[in-house]
Structures are given as structure tokens and as C-alpha cells.
Design an enzyme around this catalytic site. Sequence first.
Site, PDB file in Angstrom:
ATOM      1  N   TYR A  71       0.834  -1.207   0.000  1.00 35.38           N
ATOM      2  CA  TYR A  71       0.000   0.000   0.000  1.00 35.38           C
ATOM      3  C   TYR A  71       0.869   1.258   0.000  1.00 35.38           C
ATOM      4  O   TYR A  71       0.603   2.206  -0.734  1.00 35.38           O
ATOM      5  CB  TYR A  71      -0.912  -0.004   1.226  1.00 35.38           C
ATOM      6  CG  TYR A  71      -2.017   1.027   1.135  1.00 35.38           C
ATOM      7  CD1 TYR A  71      -3.260   0.701   0.586  1.00 35.38           C
ATOM      8  CD2 TYR A  71      -1.808   2.341   1.561  1.00 35.38           C
ATOM      9  CE1 TYR A  71      -4.264   1.640   0.489  1.00 35.38           C
ATOM     10  CE2 TYR A  71      -2.813   3.292   1.452  1.00 35.38           C
ATOM     11  CZ  TYR A  71      -4.033   2.941   0.913  1.00 35.38           C
ATOM     12  OH  TYR A  71      -5.029   3.872   0.805  1.00 35.38           O
ATOM     13  N   PHE A 123      -6.062  20.028 -24.795  1.00 34.11           N
ATOM     14  CA  PHE A 123      -6.812  18.825 -25.133  1.00 34.11           C
ATOM     15  C   PHE A 123      -8.182  18.896 -24.425  1.00 34.11           C
ATOM     16  O   PHE A 123      -8.324  19.586 -23.428  1.00 34.11           O
ATOM     17  CB  PHE A 123      -6.011  17.600 -24.669  1.00 34.11           C
ATOM     18  CG  PHE A 123      -6.660  16.299 -25.002  1.00 34.11           C
ATOM     19  CD1 PHE A 123      -6.828  15.921 -26.322  1.00 34.11           C
ATOM     20  CD2 PHE A 123      -7.111  15.442 -24.012  1.00 34.11           C
ATOM     21  CE1 PHE A 123      -7.438  14.711 -26.637  1.00 34.11           C
ATOM     22  CE2 PHE A 123      -7.717  14.238 -24.319  1.00 34.11           C
ATOM     23  CZ  PHE A 123      -7.886  13.873 -25.631  1.00 34.11           C
ATOM     24  N   ASP A 124      -9.197  18.193 -24.966  1.00 32.18           N
ATOM     25  CA  ASP A 124     -10.577  18.288 -24.427  1.00 32.18           C
ATOM     26  C   ASP A 124     -10.656  18.090 -22.913  1.00 32.18           C
ATOM     27  O   ASP A 124     -11.364  18.803 -22.228  1.00 32.18           O
ATOM     28  CB  ASP A 124     -11.551  17.244 -24.994  1.00 32.18           C
ATOM     29  CG  ASP A 124     -11.250  16.771 -26.382  1.00 32.18           C
ATOM     30  OD1 ASP A 124     -10.252  17.206 -26.968  1.00 32.18           O
ATOM     31  OD2 ASP A 124     -12.036  15.946 -26.873  1.00 32.18           O
ATOM     32  N   ASP A 213       2.259  19.010 -21.143  1.00 32.74           N
ATOM     33  CA  ASP A 213       1.406  17.830 -21.260  1.00 32.74           C
ATOM     34  C   ASP A 213       2.158  16.888 -22.211  1.00 32.74           C
ATOM     35  O   ASP A 213       2.228  17.117 -23.416  1.00 32.74           O
ATOM     36  CB  ASP A 213       0.036  18.218 -21.827  1.00 32.74           C
ATOM     37  CG  ASP A 213      -0.869  17.004 -22.028  1.00 32.74           C
ATOM     38  OD1 ASP A 213      -0.347  15.879 -22.159  1.00 32.74           O
ATOM     39  OD2 ASP A 213      -2.104  17.181 -22.073  1.00 32.74           O
ATOM     40  N   ALA A 215       1.904  13.674 -23.180  1.00 35.69           N
ATOM     41  CA  ALA A 215       1.308  12.417 -23.659  1.00 35.69           C
ATOM     42  C   ALA A 215       2.107  11.801 -24.809  1.00 35.69           C
ATOM     43  O   ALA A 215       2.304  10.591 -24.846  1.00 35.69           O
ATOM     44  CB  ALA A 215      -0.146  12.653 -24.088  1.00 35.69           C
ATOM     45  N   LYS A 256      -0.502   6.752 -23.851  1.00 33.60           N
ATOM     46  CA  LYS A 256       0.007   7.088 -25.180  1.00 33.60           C
ATOM     47  C   LYS A 256       1.467   6.644 -25.262  1.00 33.60           C
ATOM     48  O   LYS A 256       1.714   5.473 -25.469  1.00 33.60           O
ATOM     49  CB  LYS A 256      -0.136   8.590 -25.457  1.00 33.60           C
ATOM     50  CG  LYS A 256      -1.398   9.263 -24.888  1.00 33.60           C
ATOM     51  CD  LYS A 256      -2.676   8.831 -25.501  1.00 33.60           C
ATOM     52  CE  LYS A 256      -3.964   9.355 -24.912  1.00 33.60           C
ATOM     53  NZ  LYS A 256      -4.075  10.643 -24.319  1.00 33.60           N
ATOM     54  N   HIS A 448     -21.632  13.008 -29.368  1.00 32.36           N
ATOM     55  CA  HIS A 448     -21.115  12.010 -30.315  1.00 32.36           C
ATOM     56  C   HIS A 448     -21.031  10.603 -29.738  1.00 32.36           C
ATOM     57  O   HIS A 448     -21.103   9.632 -30.466  1.00 32.36           O
ATOM     58  CB  HIS A 448     -19.744  12.441 -30.862  1.00 32.36           C
ATOM     59  CG  HIS A 448     -18.710  12.694 -29.810  1.00 32.36           C
ATOM     60  ND1 HIS A 448     -18.723  13.816 -29.017  1.00 32.36           N
ATOM     61  CD2 HIS A 448     -17.630  11.978 -29.408  1.00 32.36           C
ATOM     62  CE1 HIS A 448     -17.695  13.771 -28.184  1.00 32.36           C
ATOM     63  NE2 HIS A 448     -17.022  12.665 -28.398  1.00 32.36           N
TER      64      HIS A 448
HETATM   65  C1  LIG Z   1      -5.201  11.464 -23.841  1.00 36.98           C
HETATM   66  C2  LIG Z   1      -4.734  12.818 -23.486  1.00 36.98           C
HETATM   67  C3  LIG Z   1      -5.013  13.380 -22.228  1.00 36.98           C
HETATM   68  C4  LIG Z   1      -5.903  12.704 -21.217  1.00 36.98           C
HETATM   69  O1  LIG Z   1      -5.380  11.503 -20.765  1.00 36.98           O
HETATM   70  P1  LIG Z   1      -6.289  10.281 -20.294  1.00 36.98           P
HETATM   71  O2  LIG Z   1      -5.272   9.257 -19.901  1.00 36.98           O
HETATM   72  O3  LIG Z   1      -7.140   9.861 -21.446  1.00 36.98           O
HETATM   73  O4  LIG Z   1      -7.095  10.748 -19.136  1.00 36.98           O
HETATM   74  C5  LIG Z   1      -4.500  14.634 -21.974  1.00 36.98           C
HETATM   75  N1  LIG Z   1      -3.770  15.303 -22.870  1.00 36.98           N
HETATM   76  C6  LIG Z   1      -3.495  14.791 -24.087  1.00 36.98           C
HETATM   77  C7  LIG Z   1      -2.668  15.581 -25.051  1.00 36.98           C
HETATM   78  C8  LIG Z   1      -3.973  13.539 -24.447  1.00 36.98           C
HETATM   79  O5  LIG Z   1      -3.713  13.058 -25.657  1.00 36.98           O
END
Ligand SMILES: *Cc1c(COP(=O)(O)O)cnc(C)c1O
Length: 462
Positions: A71, A123-124, A213, A215, A256, A448
Site C-alpha cells: 500500500y 486537449f478536451d 502535457d 502524452a 500514449k 457524439h
Molecule cells: C489522452 C490525453 C489526455 C488525457 O489523458 P487520459 O489518460 O485519457 O485521461 C490529456 N492530454 C493529451 C494531449 C492527451 O492526448
Amino acid sequence: MKTIFEPFKIKMVEPLSILSTEDRKKVLQESYYNLFNIPAKFVTFDLLTDSGTSAMSSKQWAAMMEGDESYAGSESYIRFSNIIRDLTGMEHVIPTHQGRSAEALLCSALLKPQDRVLGNTQFDTTRANIESNGGVSIDLPSEESKDAHFEFPFKGNVNLKLLKEELSKNSKNIPFFIMTVTNNSIGGQPVSLENIKQTKKLLSEHNIPMFIDAARFAENAYFIKQREEGQKNRSVKNIAQEMFSYADGVLMSAKKDAFANIGGFLAVHNKDLAKEIRNRMVITEGFPTYGGLAGRDLEAIAVGLQEILSEDYLTYRIRSVEYFGKGLESAGFTLVKPFGGHAVYIDASSSLPHVPQKYYPAQSLSVAFYEEMGLRGVEVGSVMFGYLDEKTDQEVYAPKELVRLAMPRRVYTQSHIDYIIECAHEFKPKSDQLPGYKFIEQAKHLRHFTAKFAPIPKESFR
Ligand SMILES: *Cc1c(COP(=O)(O)O)cnc(C)c1O
């Protein structure tokens, strides 16, 4: 050499399901022509997303057996944080269950109502976290990114002129800036090292921290090596380390560029910020040394973060996405240029000129790809970004009607891509007969995912 080969061999396989066109037509009917409603077992080539869909390596699976599920203070956390500390140079490493939870923690710790968060393009999920904490998200994409077909090496860049203007207007209520690499929302386009450096310089003059960010940090670093002057003799890892050296913190979705099926992290220099985030995360994520993940997940991410820096892999990755894009172009489709790192985008408005925007050409094209060859992409047009304005009862359309085909990492082979390209050649000449679509049911938010559609035959277009 012309032939691209996968720099790995296959030890474990998963059969593809191959349906007849008749069966796929039935599946589409039963799913109300929404590809999100189709059970994955009816999809042959699933290019819906590159997120969490990577094939893990034998080394990752082996490392998972070493997962320490304690843990608190597990060995897996120690290995995980050492790898991330070495890569990012950040002292404080905080695991999270995916990218958006890192965003949620950062925003809840730093944002006050009406604060503005600037970025190249959020990103969204990043935007949603900023807004749900009362903030305002402001995108400053490069001028070059506005023309979808203009070939420019670093379309993911921040527009420095606009950034200067924003900062001189009012820099008081900007708690941080987010640089997304590669820039996902404008098509997986890279950001140059020079642009990261200049952005940091401008932000420093106003004491605003910059978060990356990350990813798709390795794809971005590889593009820098390929395209930016003076970078071609450096290792991708060394370039990535320089990118991170300008940042005050790093957020990452490990789904990613870490070849993991789940996970993420937040890494920061600032001790007080790390403490604040750790205090908050125990409420929603778990103890700070596991952050909502199993010890074995931390192991898979730690190994994945090293494997992604393989230049043989990145060469294959970027070349095969480009090969895919060129193949679809040769079949007669119009694509967004240059091709991104993780996906290609088909411009449905120019690929299907007979379908007016009000009948959703990108929806039509994505449904047709499934019907024709069992390929699932995703509509990135007015179905996703348009909406029904309740005040006027009028539909508001998106600026572009695109279909995104994202490539899961290490999953599909070159012969899969060749097969899809061959089908695309067969199918393009008859695509001028495709129907349009109308909504028969839609939710207020994120429509969507759950909407239902009905086809409108070409003869009924008005
Ligand atoms: C996928 C993504 C996120 C969000 O990550 P999740 O693991 O899906 O929560 C944030 N920023 C970028 C650029 C992404 O491609």
C-alpha cells in the site's frame, strides 16, 4: 529501403474478426450508425484511438510480475519515480490513474474562479478540468496551423505574438501555461524546441510556470530530431530531457507514449505544490505512492517510458503513419498535412464534395469505412464539435469535417495498412454515392458518444 518493417517480432497473437459486408451493414443498422455503439468484436481494424490500446512488450509483461503491491512505499513506485526523475529532471513524482486525473489535481490545486489558463491548444479533458474548476481556457495555436493543407514542420507551436499580447493585457490571473506535445487537438503536430524555449522565456518575465502535457513527448522529440536545425545528431532522450528542462512541471497520460493500457503521472520541481497535490489526491486517487494504480501498472509504465525512446521504434512509427497517409492520398482522399505523429486525418468536406455539411460528411465517411472494410475511425467534425443551439434551435457546425484514423502502437502491421489502402482505392470511385446522416437522438453534452443517426440518401439532399 522502401519497405518499412516492424522493429519487433510477435510472441502473442489475437485473432481479428472478419465480417462480411452484409453482416457489417446489419451491425451498423443495430448501432444506429454510431461507431461508438459497435461492439469491438465486430471491428476488424480499430483505429478509434491510440490511447490505452498499445501492445505491451515481453519486458513490460515480465516487469508486471515484479509489481510490488504494498500500500505504501512500494518498490514499484521507487523504480517508477526514478525513471521519471531521470527523464524529466523533476524531483517530485506523483502517479495518477490516467492523464485527466493529473489535470484535475493540478487544476484543483492552482486555479481560482476566472483564472485564465493559456496553452498551445488544450486537449478536451484539459479544457474540461480548467472549466470545471471555474477557469477559462485560452488556446494560442500557431498561425500556420489554420491552413489544414499547408506543409509546415512545427504546426503544433504556440503563437508567440498572441502570447505576448495575452501577457501584456493582464498577466495577473494566469496561474500556469500548458504546452501540449505533440499538439493533439490540431492533429498530432509537433512543437519545436525553439518554440518551447521562447515560450518559457516570455512566461518567466511574468513568473508564470509552464507545464508540459507530455502524452506524446517521444514522438515530439523525434520530430525535433528530424526537422529542427542542429538537432539531428542528438539522441531522442537527450532532446526530450531538454524539452522538460524548460518546464516547471510535467503531466502525462501513460496510455500514449508509455505503451501502457492505463496510468499517468504528474511531476513537479516545487515541493509545496507536490505536498498540496498529495494532500488532495488521497481523497480521490489513493495513497501518493500508487495514485489509483496497481504496483504492476507502475512497472509497465516505467519500462514503457524507456522503450518509447528507441529510435528504431520511432523511425518505424513515424514512417508508417506517413506511409498510411500517402496511401490514402493516392486513393484520392484529401488529408490534413503534414501527417501527424499518431494519426492521419481525412478531410471529408473535400473527399465527399456531394455531401453538404448539414448532412455530416465526416460521419458519412467514417460509417462507410466501417461498412467497406471493417475499419473504425472517429468523426472529428460537426457531430463531435457542433451542437444544437437551444436559444435559436439552430445547429452550429464545426470549422472542419474530419475523420481521424489513429494508430495504436505496435498493434497493426504493414500488411494491415496495405490492405486498408487497397480497400480505399477500390472504394473511392463509388464514394460519390454515399448518403448523408441526420440525428434521430442526441444528448446535451458530448453527443457524439451516444447519438443515434439515420441515413439520408443522396437523392433527398436539399
Ligand atoms: C489522452 C490525453 C489526455 C488525457 O489523458 P487520459 O489518460 O485519457 O485521461 C490529456 N492530454 C493529451 C494531449 C492527451 O492526448
